[in-house]
Scaffold this motif. Sequence first.
Motif, PDB file in Angstrom:
ATOM      1  N   THR A 138       8.575  -5.715 -14.868  1.00 33.42           N
ATOM      2  CA  THR A 138       7.457  -5.173 -14.109  1.00 33.42           C
ATOM      3  C   THR A 138       6.161  -5.435 -14.863  1.00 33.42           C
ATOM      4  O   THR A 138       6.136  -5.462 -16.092  1.00 33.42           O
ATOM      5  CB  THR A 138       7.605  -3.653 -13.883  1.00 33.42           C
ATOM      6  N   LYS A 139       5.094  -5.620 -14.102  1.00 34.80           N
ATOM      7  CA  LYS A 139       3.768  -5.866 -14.649  1.00 34.80           C
ATOM      8  C   LYS A 139       2.781  -5.001 -13.884  1.00 34.80           C
ATOM      9  O   LYS A 139       2.736  -5.049 -12.657  1.00 34.80           O
ATOM     10  CB  LYS A 139       3.401  -7.345 -14.503  1.00 34.80           C
ATOM     11  N   THR A 140       2.011  -4.187 -14.597  1.00 32.98           N
ATOM     12  CA  THR A 140       1.102  -3.255 -13.941  1.00 32.98           C
ATOM     13  C   THR A 140      -0.329  -3.452 -14.414  1.00 32.98           C
ATOM     14  O   THR A 140      -0.577  -3.943 -15.518  1.00 32.98           O
ATOM     15  CB  THR A 140       1.512  -1.792 -14.207  1.00 32.98           C
ATOM     16  N   ASN A 141      -1.261  -3.053 -13.550  1.00 37.15           N
ATOM     17  CA  ASN A 141      -2.686  -3.049 -13.888  1.00 37.15           C
ATOM     18  C   ASN A 141      -3.317  -1.829 -13.242  1.00 37.15           C
ATOM     19  O   ASN A 141      -3.061  -1.523 -12.069  1.00 37.15           O
ATOM     20  CB  ASN A 141      -3.379  -4.323 -13.400  1.00 37.15           C
ATOM     21  N   ASN A 142      -4.122  -1.106 -14.012  1.00 36.78           N
ATOM     22  CA  ASN A 142      -4.788   0.088 -13.492  1.00 36.78           C
ATOM     23  C   ASN A 142      -6.228   0.073 -13.951  1.00 36.78           C
ATOM     24  O   ASN A 142      -6.509   0.102 -15.156  1.00 36.78           O
ATOM     25  CB  ASN A 142      -4.081   1.354 -13.982  1.00 36.78           C
ATOM     26  N   ALA A 143      -7.153  -0.017 -13.000  1.00 35.42           N
ATOM     27  CA  ALA A 143      -8.577  -0.049 -13.301  1.00 35.42           C
ATOM     28  C   ALA A 143      -9.219   1.245 -12.822  1.00 35.42           C
ATOM     29  O   ALA A 143      -9.092   1.611 -11.653  1.00 35.42           O
ATOM     30  CB  ALA A 143      -9.242  -1.252 -12.639  1.00 35.42           C
ATOM     31  N   GLN A 144      -9.907   1.925 -13.725  1.00 38.62           N
ATOM     32  CA  GLN A 144     -10.513   3.204 -13.407  1.00 38.62           C
ATOM     33  C   GLN A 144     -11.691   3.055 -12.455  1.00 38.62           C
ATOM     34  O   GLN A 144     -11.977   3.950 -11.651  1.00 38.62           O
ATOM     35  CB  GLN A 144     -10.960   3.883 -14.701  1.00 38.62           C
ATOM     36  N   TYR A 145     -12.366   1.910 -12.496  1.00 38.87           N
ATOM     37  CA  TYR A 145     -13.604   1.736 -11.739  1.00 38.87           C
ATOM     38  C   TYR A 145     -13.383   1.214 -10.329  1.00 38.87           C
ATOM     39  O   TYR A 145     -14.314   1.213  -9.514  1.00 38.87           O
ATOM     40  CB  TYR A 145     -14.542   0.795 -12.488  1.00 38.87           C
ATOM     41  N   THR A 146     -12.164   0.748 -10.004  1.00 38.44           N
ATOM     42  CA  THR A 146     -11.874   0.259  -8.659  1.00 38.44           C
ATOM     43  C   THR A 146     -10.376   0.302  -8.417  1.00 38.44           C
ATOM     44  O   THR A 146      -9.579   0.138  -9.340  1.00 38.44           O
ATOM     45  CB  THR A 146     -12.387  -1.182  -8.453  1.00 38.44           C
ATOM     46  N   SER A 147      -9.989   0.508  -7.157  1.00 41.68           N
ATOM     47  CA  SER A 147      -8.564   0.547  -6.812  1.00 41.68           C
ATOM     48  C   SER A 147      -8.060  -0.800  -6.302  1.00 41.68           C
ATOM     49  O   SER A 147      -6.845  -0.977  -6.133  1.00 41.68           O
ATOM     50  CB  SER A 147      -8.317   1.614  -5.740  1.00 41.68           C
ATOM     51  N   THR A 148      -8.975  -1.761  -6.068  1.00 43.79           N
ATOM     52  CA  THR A 148      -8.558  -3.055  -5.529  1.00 43.79           C
ATOM     53  C   THR A 148      -7.839  -3.906  -6.580  1.00 43.79           C
ATOM     54  O   THR A 148      -7.216  -4.902  -6.237  1.00 43.79           O
ATOM     55  CB  THR A 148      -9.773  -3.828  -4.995  1.00 43.79           C
TER      56      THR A 148
END
Length: 275
Positions: A138-148
């Motif tokens: 699995t590979k994840t990305n989480n950006a606090q400034y945008t949900s896109t």
Amino acid sequence: NEYVKTRTNQFNQVLTINPSAFYQKQEGWQKFVGRFSNQVSYRVDNKTLEKDLLKSLNPFMNDIADSILLTTNSAFRNTLSFNRNSTVIGLDATWQDNRNKSILTNGFESRTLQSLVNNIRWNISRVYSLNINSENGTKTNNAQYTSTRDYKLRFHTIEPKFSIQPGISFRSTLIYKYTLKENILEESNEKSEQHTIGTELKYSSVKRGIMTAKFNLIEIGYNAPENTAIAYEILEGLKKGRNYTWGLSLQRTLSNSIQINLNYEGRKPTGSKMI
């Protein structure tokens, strides 16, 4: 203004276990156990505003508060090998866990990668060899400034390679690769299937250097719009439909202190000009 001190913590350790070194005479179960080996590596690089010196020196502290975090990178890797030194057949299984979190202008962004990589190599004869790679994770990305830019990709790949090497100078390899990627974040349903057929030619000479040429045909099926950040991550810059990629590299030593490297890569996605 209060003076702020940045603390940097770097740690890198590798541990290798080789049972065959423990036994002078390998017989019976000792001979079987001696075929295995294991290597564990752990690397961490933290930059924080932690005021407590002892806490800032702890390389295993992963739950760093956002208020004092600047950036954190960690990489854990464990490889279990069977017949690592064999010239006929060998197997490797690698578990890796990579994590990154850093503060940007508009907030934090974190990335993780967890996967199990398996490799089987078999020298069928002096001329023919087979190598099979597979990876699941699995590979994840989480950006606090945008949900896109948020995603959680579950991927599966398998890649057999069949090589023909009639001599020491020339080797040709036939490649097939299947990749399945799914975004399983909440109600997301992005999914892609990739079939890659390719070939690689390699020529090596002491006087002329090493030359490698490769060509791939990639057929991609994708069920979502292509002009999104998630699509770019899933499709790796290509497009659904038929794609072509190719490359050429040359490495040559001109003298004892001078070496030249030339690399060229190109691609032709569906409906786009050659890049």
